[in-house]
Design a protein around this motif. Structure first.
Motif, PDB file in Angstrom:
ATOM      1  N   LEU A  64       0.488  -1.589   0.136  1.00  0.00           N
ATOM      2  CA  LEU A  64      -0.395   0.011  -0.125  1.00  0.00           C
ATOM      3  C   LEU A  64       0.841   0.724  -0.215  1.00  0.00           C
ATOM      4  O   LEU A  64       2.127   0.953   0.479  1.00  0.00           O
ATOM      5  N   ARG A  65       0.320   1.983  -0.821  1.00  0.00           N
ATOM      6  CA  ARG A  65       1.122   3.608  -0.635  1.00  0.00           C
ATOM      7  C   ARG A  65       0.219   4.232   0.328  1.00  0.00           C
ATOM      8  O   ARG A  65      -1.419   4.663  -0.301  1.00  0.00           O
ATOM      9  N   GLY A  66       0.527   5.601   0.288  1.00  0.00           N
ATOM     10  CA  GLY A  66      -0.282   6.877   0.509  1.00  0.00           C
ATOM     11  C   GLY A  66       1.000   7.590   0.699  1.00  0.00           C
ATOM     12  O   GLY A  66       1.864   8.351   0.636  1.00  0.00           O
ATOM     13  N   THR A  67       0.297   8.430   1.405  1.00  0.00           N
ATOM     14  CA  THR A  67       0.970  10.313   2.448  1.00  0.00           C
ATOM     15  C   THR A  67       1.954   9.858   3.688  1.00  0.00           C
ATOM     16  O   THR A  67       1.559   8.988   4.290  1.00  0.00           O
ATOM     17  N   ALA A  68       2.698  10.069   3.264  1.00  0.00           N
ATOM     18  CA  ALA A  68       3.654  10.515   4.427  1.00  0.00           C
ATOM     19  C   ALA A  68       3.186  10.956   5.764  1.00  0.00           C
ATOM     20  O   ALA A  68       2.458  11.789   5.816  1.00  0.00           O
ATOM     21  N   TYR A  69       3.689   9.847   7.061  1.00  0.00           N
ATOM     22  CA  TYR A  69       2.861  10.466   8.225  1.00  0.00           C
ATOM     23  C   TYR A  69       3.477  11.625   8.810  1.00  0.00           C
ATOM     24  O   TYR A  69       5.403  11.596   8.817  1.00  0.00           O
ATOM     25  N   ARG A  70       2.680  12.964   9.209  1.00  0.00           N
ATOM     26  CA  ARG A  70       3.603  14.050  10.175  1.00  0.00           C
ATOM     27  C   ARG A  70       3.297  14.153  11.319  1.00  0.00           C
ATOM     28  O   ARG A  70       1.286  13.779  11.129  1.00  0.00           O
ATOM     29  N   MET A 104     -14.456  16.326  -2.729  1.00  0.00           N
ATOM     30  CA  MET A 104     -13.723  14.795  -1.697  1.00  0.00           C
ATOM     31  C   MET A 104     -12.277  15.110  -1.709  1.00  0.00           C
ATOM     32  O   MET A 104     -11.561  14.443  -2.856  1.00  0.00           O
ATOM     33  N   PRO A 105     -11.496  16.246  -2.029  1.00  0.00           N
ATOM     34  CA  PRO A 105     -10.271  17.031  -2.333  1.00  0.00           C
ATOM     35  C   PRO A 105      -8.871  15.802  -1.571  1.00  0.00           C
ATOM     36  O   PRO A 105      -8.562  15.448  -2.416  1.00  0.00           O
ATOM     37  N   LEU A 106      -8.860  15.854  -0.752  1.00  0.00           N
ATOM     38  CA  LEU A 106      -7.711  14.951  -0.274  1.00  0.00           C
ATOM     39  C   LEU A 106      -7.832  13.220  -0.836  1.00  0.00           C
ATOM     40  O   LEU A 106      -6.673  12.788  -1.058  1.00  0.00           O
ATOM     41  N   PHE A 107      -9.232  12.577  -0.725  1.00  0.00           N
ATOM     42  CA  PHE A 107      -9.629  10.891  -0.844  1.00  0.00           C
ATOM     43  C   PHE A 107      -9.132  10.789  -2.416  1.00  0.00           C
ATOM     44  O   PHE A 107      -8.046  10.574  -2.793  1.00  0.00           O
ATOM     45  N   HIS A 108      -9.698  11.709  -3.441  1.00  0.00           N
ATOM     46  CA  HIS A 108      -9.899  12.365  -4.858  1.00  0.00           C
ATOM     47  C   HIS A 108      -7.789  12.531  -5.209  1.00  0.00           C
ATOM     48  O   HIS A 108      -7.375  11.877  -6.091  1.00  0.00           O
ATOM     49  N   HIS A 109      -6.975  13.392  -4.151  1.00  0.00           N
ATOM     50  CA  HIS A 109      -5.279  13.196  -4.814  1.00  0.00           C
ATOM     51  C   HIS A 109      -4.753  11.955  -4.042  1.00  0.00           C
ATOM     52  O   HIS A 109      -4.094  11.991  -4.902  1.00  0.00           O
ATOM     53  N   ALA A 110      -5.281  11.772  -2.921  1.00  0.00           N
ATOM     54  CA  ALA A 110      -4.288  10.238  -2.703  1.00  0.00           C
ATOM     55  C   ALA A 110      -5.189   9.594  -3.670  1.00  0.00           C
ATOM     56  O   ALA A 110      -3.962   8.206  -4.024  1.00  0.00           O
ATOM     57  N   MET A 111      -5.949   8.546  -4.571  1.00  0.00           N
ATOM     58  CA  MET A 111      -6.860   7.836  -4.919  1.00  0.00           C
ATOM     59  C   MET A 111      -5.967   8.251  -6.253  1.00  0.00           C
ATOM     60  O   MET A 111      -5.391   7.218  -7.281  1.00  0.00           O
ATOM     61  N   TRP A 121      -4.136  10.550   6.155  1.00  0.00           N
ATOM     62  CA  TRP A 121      -3.734  10.425   8.149  1.00  0.00           C
ATOM     63  C   TRP A 121      -4.953  11.268   8.446  1.00  0.00           C
ATOM     64  O   TRP A 121      -4.757  12.198   8.185  1.00  0.00           O
ATOM     65  N   PHE A 122      -5.363  10.671   9.699  1.00  0.00           N
ATOM     66  CA  PHE A 122      -5.790  11.860  10.567  1.00  0.00           C
ATOM     67  C   PHE A 122      -5.396  11.876  12.065  1.00  0.00           C
ATOM     68  O   PHE A 122      -5.775  10.743  12.882  1.00  0.00           O
ATOM     69  N   GLY A 123      -4.409  12.492  11.657  1.00  0.00           N
ATOM     70  CA  GLY A 123      -3.888  12.470  13.538  1.00  0.00           C
ATOM     71  C   GLY A 123      -3.161  11.741  13.021  1.00  0.00           C
ATOM     72  O   GLY A 123      -2.334  11.545  12.325  1.00  0.00           O
ATOM     73  N   PRO A 124      -2.387  10.695  14.379  1.00  0.00           N
ATOM     74  CA  PRO A 124      -2.456   9.928  14.449  1.00  0.00           C
ATOM     75  C   PRO A 124      -2.341   8.242  13.818  1.00  0.00           C
ATOM     76  O   PRO A 124      -1.973   7.507  13.881  1.00  0.00           O
ATOM     77  N   VAL A 125      -4.307   8.645  13.259  1.00  0.00           N
ATOM     78  CA  VAL A 125      -4.416   7.457  12.743  1.00  0.00           C
ATOM     79  C   VAL A 125      -4.480   7.241  11.557  1.00  0.00           C
ATOM     80  O   VAL A 125      -4.579   8.101  10.441  1.00  0.00           O
ATOM     81  N   PRO A 126      -4.091   5.917  10.972  1.00  0.00           N
ATOM     82  CA  PRO A 126      -3.795   5.562   9.560  1.00  0.00           C
ATOM     83  C   PRO A 126      -5.429   5.115   9.073  1.00  0.00           C
ATOM     84  O   PRO A 126      -6.040   4.730   9.231  1.00  0.00           O
ATOM     85  N   ARG A 127      -5.690   6.007   8.003  1.00  0.00           N
ATOM     86  CA  ARG A 127      -7.528   5.429   6.952  1.00  0.00           C
ATOM     87  C   ARG A 127      -6.650   5.360   5.421  1.00  0.00           C
ATOM     88  O   ARG A 127      -5.863   5.666   5.156  1.00  0.00           O
ATOM     89  N   VAL A 128      -7.274   3.671   5.996  1.00  0.00           N
ATOM     90  CA  VAL A 128      -7.019   3.282   4.009  1.00  0.00           C
ATOM     91  C   VAL A 128      -7.883   3.354   3.188  1.00  0.00           C
ATOM     92  O   VAL A 128      -9.429   3.364   3.788  1.00  0.00           O
ATOM     93  N   THR A 129      -8.056   4.357   2.128  1.00  0.00           N
ATOM     94  CA  THR A 129      -9.747   4.094   1.588  1.00  0.00           C
ATOM     95  C   THR A 129      -9.619   2.492   1.130  1.00  0.00           C
ATOM     96  O   THR A 129      -8.926   2.105   0.337  1.00  0.00           O
ATOM     97  N   ILE A 130     -11.007   2.521   0.770  1.00  0.00           N
ATOM     98  CA  ILE A 130     -11.640   1.026  -0.051  1.00  0.00           C
ATOM     99  C   ILE A 130     -13.065   1.221  -1.249  1.00  0.00           C
ATOM    100  O   ILE A 130     -13.687   1.654  -0.862  1.00  0.00           O
ATOM    101  N   ALA A 131     -12.191   1.756  -2.534  1.00  0.00           N
ATOM    102  CA  ALA A 131     -13.223   1.326  -3.273  1.00  0.00           C
ATOM    103  C   ALA A 131     -13.862   0.653  -4.223  1.00  0.00           C
ATOM    104  O   ALA A 131     -14.298   0.748  -5.337  1.00  0.00           O
ATOM    105  N   ASP A 132     -13.364  -0.724  -4.106  1.00  0.00           N
ATOM    106  CA  ASP A 132     -13.513  -1.921  -4.916  1.00  0.00           C
ATOM    107  C   ASP A 132     -14.908  -2.332  -4.393  1.00  0.00           C
ATOM    108  O   ASP A 132     -14.921  -2.506  -3.223  1.00  0.00           O
ATOM    109  N   VAL A 451     -11.404   3.778   5.137  1.00  0.00           N
ATOM    110  CA  VAL A 451     -12.268   4.950   4.462  1.00  0.00           C
ATOM    111  C   VAL A 451     -13.379   4.140   3.477  1.00  0.00           C
ATOM    112  O   VAL A 451     -12.553   3.883   2.321  1.00  0.00           O
ATOM    113  N   LEU A 452     -15.157   4.114   3.487  1.00  0.00           N
ATOM    114  CA  LEU A 452     -14.869   3.893   2.467  1.00  0.00           C
ATOM    115  C   LEU A 452     -16.125   5.272   1.569  1.00  0.00           C
ATOM    116  O   LEU A 452     -16.594   5.759   1.255  1.00  0.00           O
ATOM    117  N   PRO A 453     -15.204   6.030   0.327  1.00  0.00           N
ATOM    118  CA  PRO A 453     -15.489   6.654  -0.048  1.00  0.00           C
ATOM    119  C   PRO A 453     -17.117   6.353  -1.543  1.00  0.00           C
ATOM    120  O   PRO A 453     -16.591   6.431  -2.139  1.00  0.00           O
TER     121      PRO A 453
END
Length: 555
Positions: A64-70, A104-111, A121-132, A451-453
């Motif tokens: 899985l790939r995504g944004t870096a944690y801050r 949905m700019p963040l999720f659209h950008h991430a996908m 990431w929502f604060g320190p919690v990882p969120r994984v989009t599930i679009a299937d 996250v179910l978009p």
């Protein structure tokens, strides 16, 4: 002669050691404070750095790939920047329904950057989009009980704390008690309340164009977004509280303000303890919640007293039906009734939470559906004409619509489904893994938010075809099951899915059909030149600048 050296200050041979002296109190306090500080620091380090890094590595190790944690903020700054950029762009042209990048700019950008299954990431919690769609159905079905609803703590409780937020046995008990209030025969008895509210709206609008026409064409401009909020607020006030309608109206006004304030606080709720801070908004939200709950408790107590004394029946409103079902459940599981909750019934606090949910879900979502339907029919006048012709043919021009007539409105139903697909009121739903779970070949550790978009799924060209962003109600000519054609299962989730499908789905669709039918047979609609097409999640998908429509009264 040998001598024994004795250290200075030590007891001599045969002497007793000096008594033990306790350390001074100040030293003890320092040690305790230091230990507490070290423990808090260790917990903070685990929460803000070690655990997020551990979860992120576990997800990335599986491809899985995504944004870096801050640390702490997560993607808050990125989300804020993308949202500001989306809102700063010119409005979409009328007739354009490609709304995902704006809504949905963040999720659209991430996908777009990292694939349909990507990490944010929502604060320190990882969120994984599930679009299937197949995986979305599996998560919503919660077949193995490994996914739980994601709540937002005190902020969510200030808005509502009903069926949609409960889990496990409590959810099952509440669902069992609430279901009878939404049976079809009960909904049919609420239709006069629906019709009365819609007639009030039509009469008010008729007075507007008649006054504005000045002898010429009877036209005027109306922002239908607040009008639909007022309509659905009236409907839920009458349908939920019946004779206590005026008190219900006050709840509607307070709940409307509460939603606005909640949106101002939503971006900061990942900060631990933020809702406990005595900020001006937090104090106001708590006062509103207290007033709403006070009104509801008074209404519930009067109804329960009357029912227990045999002075009244439940009636046709949701509160009465809910109390009746709850008392029957209580009698079935214990010897007592009244307000004390037995193991199988709901407490007064539970009923208050469900009443708040009636407002939040019943008023907001249906008003959004009706608003976007009117806007879209303005953009596609050929479908407006087809829907109006069907309404006049099936229901006639002056009679109050009944259930049988509303159920025969095939074109109107197709239009509503297509609007729900293109402008899904709740763009995304969230679930959390509370223990390791494998899904789609990925093993998710505990503590990951899925996250179910839904809006993205509804606009996915791989699912709906190259015309996924087009308004084509004929997709639903064979109902939801045949929307995709062939043997493919539906990828349509406007009311969720699985056992937690919205209990008020039939209520919302009947209300929307009633409102749309009575508006179409009274008015022709077209977009005002002042309308800007700018869908915006707040958190439901709303028109950012209103929904200005020109009304022309039909003869």
């Amino acid at each position: 002669m040998a001598t024994t050296c004795v250290p200075a200050g030590s007891p001599g041979v045969g002497e007793a050691p000096p008594p033990w002296k306790a350390p001074p109190p100040l030293l003890c306090a320092v040690v305790v404070v230091a230990a507490a500080a070290a423990w808090c620091a260790a917990r903070a380090l685990e929460w803000a750095w070690l655990r997020p890094r551990r979860l992120g590595r576990a997800l990335r190790a599986q491809g899985l790939r995504g944004t870096a944690y801050r640390p702490l903020a997560g993607d808050a700054q990125l989300a804020d920047r993308l949202s500001r950029e989306a809102r700063s762009r010119p409005p979409l042209p009328p007739g354009c329904h490609a709304v995902v990048h704006r809504a949905m700019p963040l999720f659209h950008h991430a996908m777009e950057e990292h694939g349909k299954t990507s990490i944010t990431w929502f604060g320190p919690v990882p969120r994984v989009t599930i679009a299937d769609p197949a995986l979305v159905r599996q998560v919503l079905s919660n077949k193995f009980g490994h996914f739980e609803k994601v709540g937002f703590g005190q902020l969510q409780r200030l808005l509502h704390y009903g069926l949609s937020t409960h889990e496990g046995d409590k959810w099952a008990r509440h669902r069992r008690i609430i279901n009878p209030a939404f049976h079809l025969d009960k909904l049919k008895r609420m239709l006069p309340a629906f019709a009365s509210c819609c007639a009030d709206l039509v009469n008010r609008w008729e007075a507007g164009p008649a006054a504005a026409g000045g002898g010429g064409e009877p036209r005027c401009e109306v922002d239908v977004w607040p009008e639909m909020q007022r309509l659905t607020g009236d409907v839920i006030s009458r349908a939920a509280f019946g004779s206590s309608y005026l008190e219900g109206r006050r709840i509607f006004q307070l709940q409307e303000e509460q939603v606005r304030l909640a949106m101002l606080s939503a971006s900061k709720i990942h900060i631990p303890g933020y809702m406990m801070l005595p900020t001006r908004i937090n104090r106001r939200m708590k006062r509103i919640a207290a007033e709403i709950e006070g009104i509801l408790r008074g209404m519930i107590a009067k109804r329960e007293d009357a029912l227990i004394a045999g002075e009244a029946t439940a009636g046709d409103d949701l509160l009465g039906l809910l109390l009746e079902s709850n008392m029957e459940q209580s009698r079935g599981s214990s010897d007592g009734g009244g307000r004390g909750a037995s193991s199988g019934s709901m407490s007064t606090d539970d009923i208050v939470g469900e009443c708040k949910l009636f407002y939040f879900a019943g008023m907001e979502t249906t008003s959004i559906l009706l608003t976007w339907t009117l806007v879209v029919l303005c953009m596609h006048p050929e479908w407006q004409d087809r829907a109006r012709e069907e309404v006049l043919r099936v229901l006639g021009g002056g009679t109050t619509p009944d259930y049988d007539g509303l159920s025969r409105l095939k074109i109107v139903t197709m239009v509503l489904y297509e609007v729900l697909r293109l402008y899904t009121p709740l763009p995304a739903v969230h679930r959390r893994t509370y223990k390791p779970m494998e899904l789609g070949g990925v093993r998710y550790p505990a503590g990951v938010t899925l996250v179910l978009p839904l809006l993205c799924v509804h606009h996915d060209r791989d699912v709906w075809g190259p015309d996924a962003d087009d308004f084509r109600p004929e997709r639903f000519a064979e109902g939801v099951a045949g929307a995709l054609g062939g043997d493919r299962p539906p990828a349509f989730f406007p009311f969720g899915g699985g056992p937690r499908t919205c209990v008020g789905q039939s209520f919302a669709l009947l209300e929307a059909k009633m409102g749309l039918a009575m508006i179409l047979r009274g008015f022709a609609l077209e977009l005002s030149p002042s309308y800007s097409h700018a869908p915006f999640p707040a958190p439901l998908l709303k028109p950012e600048h209103g929904a200005q429509v020109m009304l022309t009264k039909l003869p």
